[in-house]
Design an enzyme around this catalytic site. Structure first.
Site, short mmCIF file in Angstrom:
data_model
loop_
_atom_site.label_atom_id
_atom_site.label_comp_id
_atom_site.label_asym_id
_atom_site.label_seq_id
_atom_site.Cartn_x
_atom_site.Cartn_y
_atom_site.Cartn_z
N SER A 66 0.85 -1.20 0.00
CA SER A 66 0.00 0.00 0.00
C SER A 66 0.88 1.24 0.00
O SER A 66 2.00 1.22 0.54
CB SER A 66 -0.86 0.02 1.26
OG SER A 66 -1.54 1.27 1.37
N TYR A 115 -1.96 -0.45 10.27
CA TYR A 115 -2.08 -0.96 8.89
C TYR A 115 -0.86 -0.54 8.06
O TYR A 115 -0.27 -1.36 7.34
CB TYR A 115 -3.37 -0.40 8.29
CG TYR A 115 -3.55 -0.62 6.81
CD1 TYR A 115 -4.05 -1.83 6.32
CD2 TYR A 115 -3.25 0.39 5.89
CE1 TYR A 115 -4.24 -2.02 4.96
CE2 TYR A 115 -3.44 0.20 4.53
CZ TYR A 115 -3.93 -1.00 4.07
OH TYR A 115 -4.11 -1.20 2.72
P1 NAD Z 1 -11.20 -5.75 0.36
O1 NAD Z 1 -11.55 -5.59 1.79
O2 NAD Z 1 -12.30 -5.64 -0.65
O3 NAD Z 1 -10.43 -7.13 0.09
C1 NAD Z 1 -9.67 -7.80 1.05
C2 NAD Z 1 -10.12 -9.24 1.03
O4 NAD Z 1 -9.31 -10.02 1.93
C3 NAD Z 1 -11.57 -9.41 1.50
O5 NAD Z 1 -12.28 -10.21 0.57
C4 NAD Z 1 -11.43 -10.14 2.84
O6 NAD Z 1 -12.52 -10.98 3.16
C5 NAD Z 1 -10.16 -10.94 2.59
N1 NAD Z 1 -9.54 -11.39 3.84
C6 NAD Z 1 -9.34 -10.67 4.97
N2 NAD Z 1 -8.73 -11.44 5.90
C7 NAD Z 1 -8.56 -12.67 5.33
C8 NAD Z 1 -7.97 -13.87 5.78
N3 NAD Z 1 -7.46 -13.96 7.01
N4 NAD Z 1 -7.95 -14.93 4.94
C9 NAD Z 1 -8.47 -14.85 3.70
N5 NAD Z 1 -9.03 -13.72 3.20
C10 NAD Z 1 -9.07 -12.64 4.02
O7 NAD Z 1 -10.11 -4.65 0.05
P2 NAD Z 1 -9.26 -4.29 -1.25
O8 NAD Z 1 -9.26 -2.83 -1.32
O9 NAD Z 1 -9.65 -5.08 -2.43
O10 NAD Z 1 -7.83 -4.73 -0.73
C11 NAD Z 1 -7.00 -5.69 -1.34
C12 NAD Z 1 -5.57 -5.38 -0.93
O11 NAD Z 1 -5.22 -4.09 -1.42
C13 NAD Z 1 -5.36 -5.34 0.58
O12 NAD Z 1 -4.12 -5.92 0.91
C14 NAD Z 1 -5.34 -3.85 0.88
O13 NAD Z 1 -4.60 -3.56 2.04
C15 NAD Z 1 -4.66 -3.33 -0.38
N6 NAD Z 1 -4.86 -1.91 -0.61
C16 NAD Z 1 -6.10 -1.41 -0.89
C17 NAD Z 1 -6.24 -0.04 -1.09
C18 NAD Z 1 -7.57 0.60 -1.42
O14 NAD Z 1 -7.67 1.84 -1.42
N7 NAD Z 1 -8.62 -0.17 -1.69
C19 NAD Z 1 -5.14 0.79 -1.00
C20 NAD Z 1 -3.90 0.25 -0.71
C21 NAD Z 1 -3.78 -1.11 -0.52
#
Ligand code: NAD
Length: 250
Positions: free
Chosen positions: A145, A159
């Site tokens: 991130s 985080y």
């Molecule tokens: P999201 O919450 O839609 O997806 C995360 C997924 O991980 C969810 O489906 C959740 O159920 C699953 N998950 C959580 N804990 C788990 C576990 N222990 N075992 C299996 N699955 C598990 O969020 P997203 O935005 O799609 O995030 C995906 C990645 O991108 C993450 O690592 C997040 O930190 C990163 N990210 C997102 C953003 C943003 O703005 N959306 C920015 C920077 C980084």
């Protein structure tokens, strides 16, 4: 002989993971959709993906737990075949607050989920891909991130610290396995339109912050998926230990 490449994407039932799963399927990969809770969403995604690839499975597993990670990868071995790509996509965050308002349990859960999942899944992947273990090579892409660099003050320093750990793991593991046919890279998304912001208590967070993004908009999950796919693919064959910031310039 295996012709189809196989990808495991953790936490793939929605958001960036789901977008990546669709893209890999469109490129002809066999896809394992890992999910922890939402089996309906995982099944719907699988049905969509089966338009593009004949090989797609869903596997429920909490990837922060070693035994469940072992079961996930054993299932992939049996049902899909030799692993080519791992996308460590799982990430959680909690309500926005200052560090001095966080409790130990929260800090521990965020660090454990985000970092341990990446560590445990990467270990299983290396044991399958590395020439040291008789593998034919492969690629690991971690979803870090922009928070790893900003520190996310007043929102979620816990985080951000977990993502800093993922950056360090990416670099160190890349160097450990560089001569064994395994590449390890990461994407650092910025503000991307997914449901993760609701976990922080502010579903419309991007609307508040988008004027600070040089491109003046949030990103799409598909835009991050493209960077993940490029890092996983042979198009980036001389790239390891590297990072792509998908942040719109932030
Ligand atoms: P999201 O919450 O839609 O997806 C995360 C997924 O991980 C969810 O489906 C959740 O159920 C699953 N998950 C959580 N804990 C788990 C576990 N222990 N075992 C299996 N699955 C598990 O969020 P997203 O935005 O799609 O995030 C995906 C990645 O991108 C993450 O690592 C997040 O930190 C990163 N990210 C997102 C953003 C943003 O703005 N959306 C920015 C920077 C980084």
């Amino acid at each position: 002989m295996q012709t189809e490449k196989i990808v495991v994407i953790t936490g793939a039932s929605r958001g960036i993971g789901a977008a990546a799963a669709k893209l890999f399927a469109q490129k002809g990969y066999g896809v394992c959709i890992n999910f922890v809770r939402d089996d309906v969403a995982a099944q719907q995604l699988k049905n969509e993906i089966l338009q593009y690839t004949s090989k797609c499975i869903t596997v429920q597993a909490d990837v922060s737990k070693a035994a469940e990670v072992q079961r996930l990868f054993d299932t992939v071995d049996i049902k899909l075949g030799p692993l080519s790509v791992l996308v460590n996509n799982v990430g959680i965050l909690k309500n926005q607050c200052r560090l001095d308002e966080m409790d130990e349990q929260r800090f521990s859960q965020v660090l454990h989920t985000n970092v341990m999942s990446c560590f445990l899944c990467s270990k299983q992947a290396v044991k399958r891909m590395s020439s040291k273990y008789g593998g034919v090579g492969g690629s690991i892409v971690n979803v870090s991130s922009g928070a790893a660099k900003s520190g996310s003050p007043n929102e979620y320093v816990d985080y951000a610290a977990s993502k800093g750990a993922i950056d360090t793991l990416t670099k160190g593991l890349a160097l450990e396995v560089a001569a064994e046919g395994v590449r390890v890279n990461a994407v650092r998304p910025g503000l991307i339109h997914t449901d993760i912001h609701a976990l922080g208590g502010e579903p419309n967070r991007i609307d508040r912050l988008k004027s600070k993004i040089p491109m003046l908009r949030g990103g799409k999950a598909t835009e991050v998926a493209e960077a993940i796919y490029w890092l996983a693919s042979d198009k980036s064959s001389f790239v390891t230990g590297s990072f792509i910031d998908t942040t719109g310039g932030l």
